[in-house]
Scaffold this active site. Structure first.
Site, PDB file in Angstrom:
ATOM      1  N   ALA A 295       0.873  -1.171   0.000  1.00 62.51           N
ATOM      2  CA  ALA A 295       0.000   0.000   0.000  1.00 62.51           C
ATOM      3  C   ALA A 295       0.914   1.226   0.000  1.00 62.51           C
ATOM      4  O   ALA A 295       2.069   1.154   0.429  1.00 62.51           O
ATOM      5  CB  ALA A 295      -0.880  -0.014   1.238  1.00 62.51           C
TER       6      ALA A 295
ATOM      7  N   GLY B 253       0.670  -5.066   0.895  1.00 63.49           N
ATOM      8  CA  GLY B 253      -0.486  -5.163  -0.004  1.00 63.49           C
ATOM      9  C   GLY B 253      -0.159  -5.859  -1.320  1.00 63.49           C
ATOM     10  O   GLY B 253      -1.050  -6.401  -1.972  1.00 63.49           O
TER      11      GLY B 253
ATOM     12  N   GLU C 155      -0.392  -9.450  -0.605  1.00 60.46           N
ATOM     13  CA  GLU C 155      -1.832  -9.731  -0.435  1.00 60.46           C
ATOM     14  C   GLU C 155      -2.557  -9.763  -1.779  1.00 60.46           C
ATOM     15  O   GLU C 155      -3.492 -10.539  -1.967  1.00 60.46           O
ATOM     16  CB  GLU C 155      -2.451  -8.677   0.499  1.00 60.46           C
ATOM     17  CG  GLU C 155      -1.949  -8.840   1.932  1.00 60.46           C
ATOM     18  CD  GLU C 155      -2.266  -7.644   2.818  1.00 60.46           C
ATOM     19  OE1 GLU C 155      -1.890  -6.504   2.444  1.00 60.46           O
ATOM     20  OE2 GLU C 155      -2.880  -7.830   3.870  1.00 60.46           O
TER      21      GLU C 155
ATOM     22  N   GLU D 195       4.310  -5.134   7.615  1.00 61.76           N
ATOM     23  CA  GLU D 195       3.448  -4.123   8.246  1.00 61.76           C
ATOM     24  C   GLU D 195       3.775  -3.856   9.711  1.00 61.76           C
ATOM     25  O   GLU D 195       3.687  -2.719  10.174  1.00 61.76           O
ATOM     26  CB  GLU D 195       1.968  -4.531   8.128  1.00 61.76           C
ATOM     27  CG  GLU D 195       1.378  -4.336   6.750  1.00 61.76           C
ATOM     28  CD  GLU D 195       1.544  -5.541   5.843  1.00 61.76           C
ATOM     29  OE1 GLU D 195       2.363  -6.432   6.160  1.00 61.76           O
ATOM     30  OE2 GLU D 195       0.862  -5.600   4.807  1.00 61.76           O
TER      31      GLU D 195
HETATM   32  N1  CO8 Z   1       4.530   3.296  -0.712  1.00 62.70           N
HETATM   33  C1  CO8 Z   1       4.871   4.469  -1.282  1.00 62.70           C
HETATM   34  N2  CO8 Z   1       5.993   4.618  -2.008  1.00 62.70           N
HETATM   35  C2  CO8 Z   1       6.802   3.549  -2.162  1.00 62.70           C
HETATM   36  C3  CO8 Z   1       6.487   2.287  -1.596  1.00 62.70           C
HETATM   37  C4  CO8 Z   1       5.290   2.192  -0.847  1.00 62.70           C
HETATM   38  N3  CO8 Z   1       4.888   1.038  -0.305  1.00 62.70           N
HETATM   39  N4  CO8 Z   1       7.486   1.427  -1.911  1.00 62.70           N
HETATM   40  C5  CO8 Z   1       8.368   2.109  -2.643  1.00 62.70           C
HETATM   41  N5  CO8 Z   1       7.960   3.389  -2.804  1.00 62.70           N
HETATM   42  C6  CO8 Z   1       8.637   4.464  -3.532  1.00 62.70           C
HETATM   43  C7  CO8 Z   1       9.824   4.986  -2.750  1.00 62.70           C
HETATM   44  O1  CO8 Z   1       9.399   5.926  -1.785  1.00 62.70           O
HETATM   45  C8  CO8 Z   1      10.637   5.608  -3.849  1.00 62.70           C
HETATM   46  O2  CO8 Z   1      10.090   6.858  -4.210  1.00 62.70           O
HETATM   47  P1  CO8 Z   1      11.016   8.186  -4.259  1.00 62.70           P
HETATM   48  O3  CO8 Z   1      12.007   7.889  -5.354  1.00 62.70           O
HETATM   49  O4  CO8 Z   1      10.047   9.261  -4.580  1.00 62.70           O
HETATM   50  O5  CO8 Z   1      11.651   8.276  -2.929  1.00 62.70           O
HETATM   51  C9  CO8 Z   1      10.414   4.654  -5.029  1.00 62.70           C
HETATM   52  O6  CO8 Z   1       9.201   3.948  -4.728  1.00 62.70           O
HETATM   53  C10 CO8 Z   1      11.537   3.644  -5.204  1.00 62.70           C
HETATM   54  O7  CO8 Z   1      11.705   2.943  -3.976  1.00 62.70           O
HETATM   55  P2  CO8 Z   1      13.103   2.859  -3.174  1.00 62.70           P
HETATM   56  O8  CO8 Z   1      13.973   4.010  -3.526  1.00 62.70           O
HETATM   57  O9  CO8 Z   1      12.790   2.644  -1.731  1.00 62.70           O
HETATM   58  O10 CO8 Z   1      13.703   1.549  -3.824  1.00 62.70           O
HETATM   59  P3  CO8 Z   1      14.736   0.536  -3.129  1.00 62.70           P
HETATM   60  O11 CO8 Z   1      15.213  -0.353  -4.242  1.00 62.70           O
HETATM   61  O12 CO8 Z   1      15.747   1.264  -2.358  1.00 62.70           O
HETATM   62  O13 CO8 Z   1      13.861  -0.325  -2.112  1.00 62.70           O
HETATM   63  C11 CO8 Z   1      11.937  -1.572  -1.389  1.00 62.70           C
HETATM   64  C12 CO8 Z   1      12.817  -1.149  -2.586  1.00 62.70           C
HETATM   65  C13 CO8 Z   1      12.741  -2.520  -0.466  1.00 62.70           C
HETATM   66  C14 CO8 Z   1      10.741  -2.304  -1.961  1.00 62.70           C
HETATM   67  C15 CO8 Z   1      11.507  -0.317  -0.591  1.00 62.70           C
HETATM   68  O14 CO8 Z   1      10.947   0.626  -1.505  1.00 62.70           O
HETATM   69  C16 CO8 Z   1      10.471  -0.580   0.464  1.00 62.70           C
HETATM   70  O15 CO8 Z   1      10.813  -1.081   1.525  1.00 62.70           O
HETATM   71  N6  CO8 Z   1       9.207  -0.227   0.212  1.00 62.70           N
HETATM   72  C17 CO8 Z   1       8.140  -0.326   1.168  1.00 62.70           C
HETATM   73  C18 CO8 Z   1       7.728  -1.776   1.350  1.00 62.70           C
HETATM   74  C19 CO8 Z   1       6.668  -1.911   2.413  1.00 62.70           C
HETATM   75  O16 CO8 Z   1       6.888  -1.699   3.583  1.00 62.70           O
HETATM   76  N7  CO8 Z   1       5.449  -2.306   1.985  1.00 62.70           N
HETATM   77  C20 CO8 Z   1       4.345  -2.513   2.851  1.00 62.70           C
HETATM   78  C21 CO8 Z   1       3.516  -1.280   2.930  1.00 62.70           C
HETATM   79  S1  CO8 Z   1       2.245  -1.408   4.134  1.00 62.70           S
HETATM   80  C22 CO8 Z   1       1.026  -2.264   3.378  1.00 62.70           C
HETATM   81  O17 CO8 Z   1       1.120  -2.681   2.252  1.00 62.70           O
HETATM   82  C23 CO8 Z   1      -0.212  -2.481   4.194  1.00 62.70           C
HETATM   83  C24 CO8 Z   1      -1.365  -3.050   3.379  1.00 62.70           C
HETATM   84  C25 CO8 Z   1      -2.605  -3.012   4.167  1.00 62.70           C
HETATM   85  C26 CO8 Z   1      -3.101  -1.626   4.350  1.00 62.70           C
HETATM   86  C27 CO8 Z   1      -4.195  -1.546   5.299  1.00 62.70           C
HETATM   87  C28 CO8 Z   1      -4.692  -0.134   5.446  1.00 62.70           C
HETATM   88  C29 CO8 Z   1      -4.974   0.286   6.805  1.00 62.70           C
END
Ligand code: CO8
Length: 261
Positions: free
Chosen positions: A67, A112, A115, A135
């Site tokens: 998400a 997500g 999921e 999460e």
């Molecule tokens: N949300 C928003 N932006 C994201 C997300 C995300 N989940 N993942 C990556 N991005 C963005 C980064 O912010 C970045 O943007 P910018 O260049 O503007 O800073 C761009 O994508 C590229 O990402 P990275 O520079 O971080 O790339 P890396 O290769 O360094 O890392 C990763 C890749 C490991 C995938 C890293 O991006 C990461 O850890 N992402 C988040 C992963 C995460 O924690 N996902 C779970 C999110 S929570 C969720 O899904 C809950 C679902 C249920 C919701 C219920 C609602 C209440």
């Protein structure tokens, strides 16, 4: 078919391919993507040209990195619950689509994203794909079905390990625990998903749909009710033309030609 800003949908030879297309944010699911997925799944369910759906992400880095954390960050409790409820509604539409679905997981499938893959019937991953439910490290829990579908698929102990630790696992381990059906090099991923879709397309369509319904509905029942449901659906298929054709073709030693009737 309607045009979407965050999704690409292609149709070819009975196979639909839906690509989540926000590569700069690693295809993260914000409200717009969720709303468009909602509309797309309703349309696809009724689409007579799509008999199998492949779901994938744009680029070679991420299927869906979760998400959208930037959008979620400011939510309060009520908005959080609404977001989770809406996500669950969307993913349940996918889970219960009348067509079989295959997730072609082409990179990170986190939160997500994992999921979303779990709401598909079958999952094929590229060798570089990575799975996790991170999460709890963000102060929340999986909110789009992860606590439920992951435990049903890989068992509660493995699901608890993944969810409590937030650890990210590679494709090989995901296949070992039953989260993935198969692992292939990234350049073969869509071909492999299309190959599986084509195999499904060769079967009697009503029988494939009935098996999906029996499995999905049966998983929510106790065994005796689920077996009664199976018997009922098994019986109904004997009133289809394709059952006659399938069994006649077998006795005549030829390939069946199914009519979806
Ligand atoms: N949300 C928003 N932006 C994201 C997300 C995300 N989940 N993942 C990556 N991005 C963005 C980064 O912010 C970045 O943007 P910018 O260049 O503007 O800073 C761009 O994508 C590229 O990402 P990275 O520079 O971080 O790339 P890396 O290769 O360094 O890392 C990763 C890749 C490991 C995938 C890293 O991006 C990461 O850890 N992402 C988040 C992963 C995460 O924690 N996902 C779970 C999110 S929570 C969720 O899904 C809950 C679902 C249920 C919701 C219920 C609602 C209440």
């Amino acid at each position: 078919m309607k045009q979407y800003e965050t999704l690409l949908i292609e149709k070819k030879d009975g196979i639909g391919t839906l690509t989540i297309n926000r590569p700069k944010s690693l295809n993260a699911l914000n409200s717009q993507v969720l709303q468009e997925l909602h509309d797309a799944f309703i349309a696809i369910d009724q689409d007579k040209d799509i008999h199998v759906l492949i779901v994938t992400g744009s680029g070679e880095k991420a299927f869906v990195a979760g998400a959208d954390i930037k959008e979620m960050k400011e939510k309060h409790a009520l908005a959080g619950r609404e977001f989770s409820n809406f996500g669950n509604k969307v993913f349940s539409l996918l889970d219960n689509l009348s067509q079989p679905t295959i997730a072609a997981v082409n990179g990170f499938a986190l939160g997500g994203g994992c999921e979303l893959a779990l709401a598909c019937d079958i999952r094929i991953g590229s060798e570089n794909a990575k799975f996790g439910q991170p999460e709890v490290g963000l102060g929340i829990i999986p909110g789009f079905g992860g606590t439920q579908r992951l435990s049903r698929l890989v068992g509660p102990a493995k699901a608890k390990e993944l969810i409590y630790t937030g650890k990210v696992i590679k494709s090989e381990e995901a296949e070992t625990i039953g989260l993935l059906n198969a692992v292939v090099p990234i350049e073969e991923l869509l071909d492999e998903a299309n190959k599986m879709a084509t195999m499904i397309l060769k079967q009697a369509p009503l029988a494939v749909k009935a098996s999906k319904e029996a499995i999905n509905r049966g998983l929510e029942m106790d065994l005796s009710h689920a077996l009664a449901l199976e018997a009922e659906m098994f019986g109904i298929l004997f009133s289809t033309e394709d059952q006659k054709e399938g069994m006649t073709a077998f006795t005549e030693k030829r390939k069946a030609t199914f009519k979806n009737k």
